[in-house]
Design an enzyme around this catalytic site. Structure first.
Site, PDB file in Angstrom:
ATOM      1  N   ASN A  98      19.586 -25.743   0.787  1.00  0.00           N
ATOM      2  CA  ASN A  98      20.751 -24.850   0.859  1.00  0.00           C
ATOM      3  C   ASN A  98      20.348 -23.428   1.243  1.00  0.00           C
ATOM      4  OD1 ASN A  98      22.099 -27.067  -0.094  1.00  0.00           O
ATOM      5  ND2 ASN A  98      22.120 -26.378  -2.211  1.00  0.00           N
ATOM      6  N   HIS A 115      15.579 -23.713   4.508  1.00  0.00           N
ATOM      7  CA  HIS A 115      16.354 -23.207   5.645  1.00  0.00           C
ATOM      8  C   HIS A 115      16.676 -21.726   5.532  1.00  0.00           C
ATOM      9  CE1 HIS A 115      17.709 -27.667   5.832  1.00  0.00           C
ATOM     10  NE2 HIS A 115      16.654 -27.472   6.581  1.00  0.00           N
TER      11      HIS A 115
END
Ligand code: ZN
Length: 237
Positions: A98, A115
């Protein structure tokens, strides 16, 4: 495994989390890296948007998104994982797909964000990480107070690879783990899914928390249900 009885975790713990862990925070479930951008009004940011002539356009679209992300508060599952880190005698590491930054916001101190994070920016000079408030905005572009260079969102954009340093940290955490708890991920988005692919995990205790998606193989104990309810059952041995 059904029920509500406690499940004790032991040794070095890694929580591997996906979008499902943030459902209780009021975020929509989205798939993997691109998920946060799956907003029909928002053109997906792409690596080419980092070119000097396109950067103002990127920030015009992305700036509000970053501000909005900071208004979202952690779900009970994030809070419980942070509590377990404080209570446990061994390291508790979060490896997350996330970009909402909610694990750190909940108080977890060892978080590998595969990410990146919407809560920080990164300058295009020396790569300084900074908060939205720390930047010096000129003509709609945030600038780094350290080196004066423009900043980019601190997330992996389309067309980019994961940062090698971050990937290495995730692999190391997985290798060192005695217990892996995968929460709210369908494990279909690569390369993140490689971290829990069949045959890659040595951890003796493997727990799969998901309302629908099945575990990658039968080496997992499946706690079927939503993240907030199932993570609340976890205790540390
Ligand atoms: Zn800088």
């Amino acid at each position: 495994m059904d029920g509500t009885q406690p499940v004790a975790l032991s040794g070095r713990i890694v929580f591997f989390t996906g979008a499902g862990v943030s459902v209780g925070a009021g975020l929509p479930t989205y798939r993997g890296t691109g998920g946060i951008y799956q907003d029909s009004e928002l053109e997906p940011p792409h690596a080419r948007d980092l070119a000097p002539d396109r950067l103002p356009g990127l920030w015009a679209r992305f700036g509000d998104r970053l501000r909005a992300a900071r208004e979202v508060t952690p779900a009970p599952a994030h809070v419980r994982m942070a509590e377990l880190e404080r209570q446990h005698r061994h390291p508790v590491v979060i490896v997350t797909q996330n970009v909402d930054g909610l694990h750190a916001a909940a108080g977890s101190t060892q978080v590998v964000e595969l990410h990146g994070s919407l809560r920080t920016m990164r300058c295009l000079g020396a790569g300084h990480h900074l908060d939205l408030d720390q930047a010096i905005w000129v003509d709609g572009i945030p600038g780094c107070p350290e080196c004066g260079q423009p900043c980019r969102p601190d997330v992996v954009l389309f067309g980019e690879s994961l940062q090698p340093r971050v990937w290495a940290a995730a692999e190391q955490a997985m290798q060192d783990a005695d217990t892996v708890v995968a929460v709210g991920t369908s494990a279909v988005v690569y390369p993140a899914a490689l971290l829990i692919a069949p045959g890659t995990i040595a951890a003796r205790q493997r727990i799969w928390i998901n309302p629908e998606a099945e575990p990658p193989d039968d080496g997992w104990t499946w706690l079927k249900g939503d993240a907030d309810t199932q993570v609340a059952r976890l205790t540390c041995a």
